[in-house]
Motif scaffolding. Sequence first.
Motif, PDB file in Angstrom:
ATOM      1  N   VAL A   1      42.722  44.619  36.425  1.00 34.49           N
ATOM      2  CA  VAL A   1      41.747  43.698  35.819  1.00 34.49           C
ATOM      3  C   VAL A   1      42.314  43.079  34.549  1.00 34.49           C
ATOM      4  CG1 VAL A   1      39.515  43.571  34.653  1.00 34.49           C
ATOM      5  CG2 VAL A   1      39.723  44.818  36.810  1.00 34.49           C
ATOM      6  N   ILE A   2      42.944  43.912  33.714  1.00 36.52           N
ATOM      7  CA  ILE A   2      43.548  43.393  32.477  1.00 36.52           C
ATOM      8  C   ILE A   2      44.648  42.391  32.813  1.00 36.52           C
ATOM      9  CG2 ILE A   2      44.952  43.999  30.458  1.00 36.52           C
ATOM     10  CD1 ILE A   2      43.406  46.639  30.346  1.00 36.52           C
ATOM     11  N   GLY A   3      45.451  42.714  33.820  1.00 33.37           N
ATOM     12  CA  GLY A   3      46.527  41.808  34.221  1.00 33.37           C
ATOM     13  C   GLY A   3      46.003  40.483  34.726  1.00 33.37           C
TER      14      GLY A   3
ATOM     15  N   GLY B   1      49.282  48.488  38.457  1.00 33.30           N
ATOM     16  CA  GLY B   1      48.190  47.541  38.611  1.00 33.30           C
ATOM     17  C   GLY B   1      48.381  46.300  37.754  1.00 33.30           C
ATOM     18  N   LEU B   2      48.893  46.513  36.547  1.00 31.56           N
ATOM     19  CA  LEU B   2      49.167  45.408  35.629  1.00 31.56           C
ATOM     20  C   LEU B   2      50.203  44.461  36.219  1.00 31.56           C
ATOM     21  CD1 LEU B   2      48.119  44.982  32.638  1.00 31.56           C
ATOM     22  CD2 LEU B   2      50.348  45.837  31.907  1.00 31.56           C
ATOM     23  N   LEU B   3      51.290  45.028  36.756  1.00 27.37           N
ATOM     24  CA  LEU B   3      52.358  44.233  37.341  1.00 27.37           C
ATOM     25  C   LEU B   3      51.887  43.492  38.580  1.00 27.37           C
ATOM     26  CD1 LEU B   3      55.416  43.488  37.339  1.00 27.37           C
ATOM     27  CD2 LEU B   3      55.769  45.480  38.805  1.00 27.37           C
TER      28      LEU B   3
ATOM     29  N   SER C   1      41.145  40.892  42.947  1.00 31.13           N
ATOM     30  CA  SER C   1      40.642  39.739  43.691  1.00 31.13           C
ATOM     31  C   SER C   1      39.297  39.255  43.157  1.00 31.13           C
ATOM     32  CB  SER C   1      40.517  40.086  45.176  1.00 31.13           C
ATOM     33  OG  SER C   1      41.777  40.407  45.717  1.00 31.13           O
ATOM     34  N   LEU C   2      38.434  40.194  42.788  1.00 34.61           N
ATOM     35  CA  LEU C   2      37.149  39.798  42.204  1.00 34.61           C
ATOM     36  C   LEU C   2      37.353  39.054  40.891  1.00 34.61           C
ATOM     37  CD1 LEU C   2      34.919  42.951  42.878  1.00 34.61           C
ATOM     38  CD2 LEU C   2      34.695  40.675  43.898  1.00 34.61           C
ATOM     39  N   THR C   3      38.353  39.504  40.123  1.00 31.98           N
ATOM     40  CA  THR C   3      38.653  38.827  38.863  1.00 31.98           C
ATOM     41  C   THR C   3      39.145  37.411  39.123  1.00 31.98           C
ATOM     42  OG1 THR C   3      39.279  40.967  37.913  1.00 31.98           O
ATOM     43  CG2 THR C   3      39.943  39.003  36.697  1.00 31.98           C
ATOM     44  N   PHE C   4      40.062  37.268  40.097  1.00 31.64           N
ATOM     45  CA  PHE C   4      40.538  35.928  40.457  1.00 31.64           C
ATOM     46  C   PHE C   4      39.402  35.061  40.997  1.00 31.64           C
ATOM     47  CE2 PHE C   4      45.009  37.680  40.978  1.00 31.64           C
ATOM     48  CZ  PHE C   4      45.506  36.976  39.891  1.00 31.64           C
TER      49      PHE C   4
END
Length: 249
Positions: free
Chosen positions: A88-90, A142-144, A186-189
């Motif tokens: 999410v942060i990424g 996850g960040l990467l 994906s939800l963030t995008f």
Amino acid sequence: MAFGSEFYWFILIGLGAQLVDGALGMAFGLVSSSILLGMGLPPAAVSASVHTAEIFTTGVSGASHAYFRNIDKRLFWRLTLSGALGGVIGAYVLTRLPGEAIRPFVYVYLLVLAVLILLRSFGRFVPKQQIRRVPVLGFFAGLLDASGGGGWGPLATSTLLAGGGKARTTIGTVNAAEFVITLAVSLTFFLTIGLQHLEIVLGLLIGGVLAAPMAAYLVRHVPERVVLTVVGVLVLCISLYHIGAAWLF
């Protein structure tokens, strides 16, 4: 809704990418993105489509690995919670910053891991203990993954295998955890750029869902030494390709 002839190519791409990812714990994003970009599709469309399709392919893949008992529950939760946070942060932050500067260092790290995995596959390297700081690994994987796509499997699977993790449960657990990470990313995008390019998403989704049970079956029955060797070669190729691309361009 009518789709063009390219739709069937998207299905084949999803099927092939998921066979690799489900059996080796990595490379759905790498394989599918590389082919789609080679077809001349816009990078933004490719990234959004691959992440959206992965919600479903990773869900079926995780369920298939659970059915074949390829999942370590303790490892799953330690990876998942921190990995989702990193994703999410990424998706919020790193996609808006020049994150390419750190990628060469990541692929040098993967190159070292590839060598360790290959040495382990030939019995020349036996880790004394497994990786302890799994949540830290999950967070950075996850960040990467969110910052560029395709980073979760190579980083998480390679580190755990090089650190002594059992091939079957490592690959199964990383695949199952990827569902949660992909859903969060994906939800963030989706909240920022919306859902586009339905034809690509559905093609990748159908092919990936068909391949997921086969890949989970393979990882349970193929000898660990074979899996380690193939993973080591794959990670070696990924890292050398990206290191070479960074130097050339």
